[in-house]
Write a protein that holds these residues in place. Structure first.
Motif, short mmCIF file in Angstrom:
data_model
loop_
_atom_site.label_atom_id
_atom_site.label_comp_id
_atom_site.label_asym_id
_atom_site.label_seq_id
_atom_site.Cartn_x
_atom_site.Cartn_y
_atom_site.Cartn_z
N VAL A 176 62.55 -63.99 -28.04
CA VAL A 176 62.97 -64.11 -27.04
C VAL A 176 64.11 -63.06 -26.86
O VAL A 176 64.09 -62.94 -28.20
CB VAL A 176 64.36 -65.56 -25.98
CG1 VAL A 176 63.44 -66.37 -25.25
CG2 VAL A 176 64.97 -65.54 -27.54
N THR A 177 64.35 -62.02 -26.36
CA THR A 177 65.16 -60.79 -26.56
C THR A 177 66.69 -61.10 -26.26
O THR A 177 66.76 -62.04 -25.63
CB THR A 177 64.86 -60.20 -25.66
OG1 THR A 177 65.28 -60.84 -24.95
CG2 THR A 177 62.95 -59.70 -26.22
N LYS B 39 71.59 -62.38 -33.95
CA LYS B 39 71.78 -61.41 -32.55
C LYS B 39 71.84 -62.55 -31.52
O LYS B 39 72.66 -62.80 -30.46
CB LYS B 39 70.74 -60.92 -32.94
CG LYS B 39 70.15 -58.83 -33.52
CD LYS B 39 68.70 -58.82 -33.23
CE LYS B 39 69.39 -58.00 -34.16
NZ LYS B 39 68.00 -56.74 -34.13
N ILE B 40 70.72 -63.98 -31.47
CA ILE B 40 70.70 -64.97 -30.72
C ILE B 40 72.44 -65.77 -30.34
O ILE B 40 72.97 -66.01 -29.20
CB ILE B 40 69.59 -66.34 -30.98
CG1 ILE B 40 68.32 -65.55 -30.36
CG2 ILE B 40 70.04 -67.15 -30.04
CD1 ILE B 40 66.76 -65.87 -30.39
N VAL C 224 68.56 -63.86 -23.54
CA VAL C 224 69.46 -65.14 -24.03
C VAL C 224 70.95 -65.28 -23.00
O VAL C 224 71.38 -66.03 -22.56
CB VAL C 224 69.60 -64.72 -25.47
CG1 VAL C 224 70.45 -66.39 -25.89
CG2 VAL C 224 68.90 -65.19 -26.55
N PHE C 225 71.19 -63.88 -23.57
CA PHE C 225 72.52 -63.61 -22.62
C PHE C 225 72.48 -63.84 -21.25
O PHE C 225 73.07 -64.34 -20.22
CB PHE C 225 72.98 -62.64 -22.81
CG PHE C 225 74.39 -62.04 -21.66
CD1 PHE C 225 75.82 -62.20 -22.34
CD2 PHE C 225 74.00 -61.49 -20.29
CE1 PHE C 225 76.49 -61.96 -21.65
CE2 PHE C 225 75.02 -60.84 -19.78
CZ PHE C 225 76.14 -61.54 -20.25
N MET D 207 67.64 -71.83 -33.14
CA MET D 207 67.36 -70.21 -33.43
C MET D 207 69.34 -70.17 -33.89
O MET D 207 68.99 -68.90 -34.60
CB MET D 207 66.82 -69.76 -31.96
CG MET D 207 65.21 -70.39 -32.24
SD MET D 207 64.78 -70.13 -30.77
CE MET D 207 64.54 -68.28 -30.52
N ALA D 208 70.19 -70.22 -33.00
CA ALA D 208 71.29 -70.05 -32.43
C ALA D 208 71.82 -69.99 -33.90
O ALA D 208 73.07 -69.43 -34.51
CB ALA D 208 71.67 -69.99 -31.15
N THR D 209 71.68 -71.42 -34.22
CA THR D 209 72.50 -71.32 -36.78
C THR D 209 72.27 -70.39 -37.66
O THR D 209 72.65 -70.37 -37.63
CB THR D 209 72.20 -72.70 -36.72
OG1 THR D 209 70.59 -73.06 -37.23
CG2 THR D 209 72.44 -74.05 -35.28
N ARG D 210 70.67 -69.80 -37.37
CA ARG D 210 70.05 -68.87 -38.63
C ARG D 210 69.95 -67.33 -37.87
O ARG D 210 70.23 -66.75 -38.59
CB ARG D 210 68.95 -68.93 -38.68
CG ARG D 210 68.20 -70.43 -38.61
CD ARG D 210 66.83 -71.16 -38.68
NE ARG D 210 66.45 -70.41 -38.17
CZ ARG D 210 65.54 -71.39 -36.84
NH1 ARG D 210 66.03 -72.10 -36.74
NH2 ARG D 210 65.12 -70.27 -36.07
#
Length: 251
Positions: A75-76, A120-121, A80-81, A114-117
């Protein structure tokens, strides 16, 4: 030692025991439609949580109902935003209609992992929360990219740990694809949570101690025996004089 912890659970995902869990937890993470649920289930869960005095939060995910939001894919940052801010906006509108003020945000499944690593996300999730309502508390693992992104934009962050998931030696959760991903014994889970609170450590499946900080602990609502697990866990913690309450930073 005065020990305090929040018990949170994911609701509105079709597991069928929302009411029972709402008598046991202090925070409810409510699915926002991208992996499960819809406007009706959000309305129902927020209303029920209000009646039980349980804090409510949005549980946004990747747009992936087929895989229950648990499959990682590319995902870009913009996607995500836009996805997170859309879900938060819908959730906030329904909560407002019910005269309920949301307390927190906890990303779901693959988006959370994904956000834990991925910095950007993580930053786009934090930015979406900041834009929609900067008073919302972000649930995130301590020392993760997600926690750091929240702190970077001055969000309140409640460090999350898991009662019913096992850990690897790097502090990440054992993947659900492995047979040892879940911890099914509530007595063992209670002992683990108490050690997290008292010592700031958890034993990984590899036998190593991992540093953690526990302010909210998740009990998944979609696993078999979730209600009895949560009931036993809460009872054992209260016997150890642990205060169970939702995080409430100055707002």
């Amino acid at each position: 030692m005065n020990l305090t912890i929040d018990l949170n659970s994911d609701l509105g995902e079709g597991a069928g025991h929302n009411e029972e869990l709402l008598t046991l937890v202090t925070s409810a993470n409510i699915a926002c439609g991208f992996h499960a649920g819809d406007a009706d289930t959000m309305h129902e869960c927020i209303s029920a949580a209000r009646d039980h005095g349980v804090a409510v939060g949005a549980h946004p995910s990747l747009f992936d109902r087929e895989n229950f939001g648990r499959k990682e894919f590319a995902v870009t940052p913009d996607e995500v935003f836009e996805g997170v801010s859309y879900q938060l906006g819908v959730f906030q509108a329904i909560a407002s209609d019910l005269s309920v003020r949301p307390n927190h945000v906890k990303p779901h499944g693959a988006l959370y992992s994904m956000a834990t690593r991925d910095e950007k996300i993580a930053k786009e999730i934090a930015r979406a929360i900041l834009v929609v309502d900067s008073s919302l508390i972000l649930f995130a693992p301590g020392n993760s990219a997600l926690a750091q992104a929240g702190q970077g934009v001055k969000l309140h962050v409640a460090r999350e740990v898991f009662a019913d998931r096992n850990y690897l030696s790097d502090g990440s959760l054992v993947p659900r694809s492995r047979p040892d991903a879940l911890l099914r014994d509530p007595e063992e889970a209670a002992a683990r949570v108490l050690r997290m609170l008292r010592e700031g450590k958890v034993r990984s499946v590899d036998g190593a101690d991992v540093d953690v900080r526990a302010e909210t602990v998740c009990v998944h609502g979609d696993t078999p025996g979730a209600v009895e697990f949560a009931r036993t866990l809460r009872s054992l913690l209260e016997k150890e004089e642990v205060t169970i309450r939702a995080p409430n930073f100055s707002r």
